[in-house]
Design a protein around this motif. Structure first.
Motif, PDB file in Angstrom:
ATOM      1  N   TYR A 159       0.887  -1.230  -0.067  1.00 55.82           N
ATOM      2  CA  TYR A 159      -0.115  -0.122  -0.020  1.00 55.82           C
ATOM      3  C   TYR A 159       0.648   1.146   0.062  1.00 55.82           C
ATOM      4  CZ  TYR A 159      -3.317  -3.346   1.660  1.00 55.82           C
ATOM      5  OH  TYR A 159      -4.295  -4.213   1.728  1.00 55.82           O
ATOM      6  N   GLY A 160       1.999   1.250  -0.017  1.00 59.87           N
ATOM      7  CA  GLY A 160       3.077   2.294   0.017  1.00 59.87           C
ATOM      8  C   GLY A 160       3.151   3.114   1.319  1.00 59.87           C
ATOM      9  N   VAL A 161       2.858   2.344   2.444  1.00 54.77           N
ATOM     10  CA  VAL A 161       2.801   2.989   3.820  1.00 54.77           C
ATOM     11  C   VAL A 161       4.247   2.825   4.472  1.00 54.77           C
ATOM     12  CG1 VAL A 161       1.741   2.697   6.121  1.00 54.77           C
ATOM     13  CG2 VAL A 161       0.347   2.614   4.155  1.00 54.77           C
ATOM     14  N   THR A 162       4.788   3.833   4.968  1.00 54.02           N
ATOM     15  CA  THR A 162       5.904   3.595   5.889  1.00 54.02           C
ATOM     16  C   THR A 162       5.686   3.433   7.506  1.00 54.02           C
ATOM     17  OG1 THR A 162       6.076   6.130   6.163  1.00 54.02           O
ATOM     18  CG2 THR A 162       7.213   5.216   4.340  1.00 54.02           C
ATOM     19  N   GLY A 163       6.522   3.135   7.950  1.00 54.28           N
ATOM     20  CA  GLY A 163       6.537   3.069   9.484  1.00 54.28           C
ATOM     21  C   GLY A 163       7.278   1.871  10.048  1.00 54.28           C
ATOM     22  N   TRP A 164       6.886   1.076  11.019  1.00 57.60           N
ATOM     23  CA  TRP A 164       7.500   0.016  11.591  1.00 57.60           C
ATOM     24  C   TRP A 164       6.511  -0.713  12.380  1.00 57.60           C
ATOM     25  CZ3 TRP A 164       6.473   0.176  16.860  1.00 57.60           C
ATOM     26  CH2 TRP A 164       6.462   1.430  17.260  1.00 57.60           C
ATOM     27  N   VAL A 165       6.795  -2.081  12.901  1.00 56.98           N
ATOM     28  CA  VAL A 165       5.971  -2.981  13.781  1.00 56.98           C
ATOM     29  C   VAL A 165       6.791  -3.511  14.462  1.00 56.98           C
ATOM     30  CG1 VAL A 165       5.786  -4.900  11.851  1.00 56.98           C
ATOM     31  CG2 VAL A 165       4.231  -4.462  13.421  1.00 56.98           C
ATOM     32  N   LYS A 166       6.602  -4.029  15.919  1.00 57.03           N
ATOM     33  CA  LYS A 166       7.284  -4.711  16.801  1.00 57.03           C
ATOM     34  C   LYS A 166       6.603  -5.477  17.651  1.00 57.03           C
ATOM     35  CE  LYS A 166       8.534  -1.490  20.234  1.00 57.03           C
ATOM     36  NZ  LYS A 166       9.633  -0.756  20.889  1.00 57.03           N
ATOM     37  N   ASN A 167       7.011  -6.450  18.338  1.00 55.09           N
ATOM     38  CA  ASN A 167       6.636  -6.960  19.630  1.00 55.09           C
ATOM     39  C   ASN A 167       6.862  -6.385  20.706  1.00 55.09           C
ATOM     40  OD1 ASN A 167       5.538  -9.339  17.810  1.00 55.09           O
ATOM     41  ND2 ASN A 167       6.824 -10.755  18.785  1.00 55.09           N
ATOM     42  N   THR A 168       5.864  -6.198  21.621  1.00 54.19           N
ATOM     43  CA  THR A 168       6.323  -5.570  23.051  1.00 54.19           C
ATOM     44  C   THR A 168       7.205  -6.551  23.721  1.00 54.19           C
ATOM     45  OG1 THR A 168       4.362  -6.502  24.122  1.00 54.19           O
ATOM     46  CG2 THR A 168       4.264  -4.356  23.125  1.00 54.19           C
ATOM     47  N   LEU A 169       7.861  -6.158  24.874  1.00 52.26           N
ATOM     48  CA  LEU A 169       8.651  -6.807  25.615  1.00 52.26           C
ATOM     49  C   LEU A 169       8.331  -8.237  26.130  1.00 52.26           C
ATOM     50  CD1 LEU A 169      10.769  -4.208  27.578  1.00 52.26           C
ATOM     51  CD2 LEU A 169      11.552  -5.536  25.705  1.00 52.26           C
ATOM     52  N   ASP A 170       6.973  -8.318  26.409  1.00 53.78           N
ATOM     53  CA  ASP A 170       6.403  -9.530  26.880  1.00 53.78           C
ATOM     54  C   ASP A 170       6.120 -10.377  25.697  1.00 53.78           C
ATOM     55  OD1 ASP A 170       3.854  -8.313  25.980  1.00 53.78           O
ATOM     56  OD2 ASP A 170       2.774  -8.218  27.745  1.00 53.78           O
ATOM     57  N   GLY A 171       5.924  -9.956  24.585  1.00 56.45           N
ATOM     58  CA  GLY A 171       5.829 -10.855  23.195  1.00 56.45           C
ATOM     59  C   GLY A 171       4.146 -11.260  22.931  1.00 56.45           C
ATOM     60  N   LYS A 172       3.417 -10.283  24.064  1.00 50.22           N
ATOM     61  CA  LYS A 172       1.707 -10.669  23.803  1.00 50.22           C
ATOM     62  C   LYS A 172       1.262  -9.627  23.028  1.00 50.22           C
ATOM     63  CE  LYS A 172       1.743 -12.787  28.383  1.00 50.22           C
ATOM     64  NZ  LYS A 172       1.069 -12.861  29.536  1.00 50.22           N
ATOM     65  N   VAL A 173       1.877  -8.564  22.734  1.00 45.95           N
ATOM     66  CA  VAL A 173       1.162  -7.485  21.930  1.00 45.95           C
ATOM     67  C   VAL A 173       1.982  -7.272  20.741  1.00 45.95           C
ATOM     68  CG1 VAL A 173       0.209  -4.995  22.063  1.00 45.95           C
ATOM     69  CG2 VAL A 173      -0.014  -6.825  23.848  1.00 45.95           C
ATOM     70  N   VAL A 174       1.418  -6.852  19.731  1.00 52.16           N
ATOM     71  CA  VAL A 174       2.439  -6.174  18.585  1.00 52.16           C
ATOM     72  C   VAL A 174       1.686  -4.843  18.311  1.00 52.16           C
ATOM     73  CG1 VAL A 174       2.512  -6.396  15.790  1.00 52.16           C
ATOM     74  CG2 VAL A 174       2.295  -8.509  17.200  1.00 52.16           C
ATOM     75  N   GLU A 175       2.743  -3.933  18.443  1.00 49.71           N
ATOM     76  CA  GLU A 175       2.579  -2.463  18.170  1.00 49.71           C
ATOM     77  C   GLU A 175       3.403  -1.867  17.177  1.00 49.71           C
ATOM     78  OE1 GLU A 175       3.805  -0.765  21.970  1.00 49.71           O
ATOM     79  OE2 GLU A 175       6.013  -0.906  21.406  1.00 49.71           O
TER      80      GLU A 175
END
Length: 78
Positions: free
Chosen positions: A15-31
Motif C-alpha cells: 500500500y506504500g505505507v511507511t513505519g514499523w511494527v514490533k512485539n512488545t517486551l512480553d511478546g503478547k502484543v504487536v505495536e
C-alpha cells in the motif's frame, strides 16, 4: 506473533505505507506506527484488523500521531 509482523510489513509495502511494527517486551502484543496517504493507511488498518489466516487479532487500537520525518520503508523492529 511473527506472522502478524510479517503480514503487516507485506501489506504496508503493498500500500506504500511507511513505519514499523514490533512485539512488545512480553511478546503478547504487536505495536507499530504507520504513515502515508489516508486511503493507504486505512487499507492497512483494515487488513491488520482482519489479520492473516494463521493469526487471531483480538483488538486493534488506533491513535493519531505526528508524522515522522525520514521514513523510507516499513520495517520489523526487534
Amino acid at each position: 506473533m511473527g506472522v502478524i509482523r510479517a503480514f503487516t510489513q507485506k501489506r504496508a509495502n503493498e500500500y506504500g505505507v511507511t513505519g514499523w511494527v514490533k512485539n512488545t517486551l512480553d511478546g503478547k502484543v504487536v505495536e507499530g506506527e504507520a504513515q502515508g496517504e489516508e486511503e493507504a493507511v486505512q487499507k492497512l488498518l483494515k487488513a491488520v484488523d482482519q489479520g492473516p489466516r494463521l493469526a487471531h487479532v483480538v483488538k486493534l487500537e488506533k491513535q493519531e500521531l505526528s508524522p515522522t520525518d525520514g521514513e523510507s520503508g516499513f520495517e520489523i523492529r526487534r
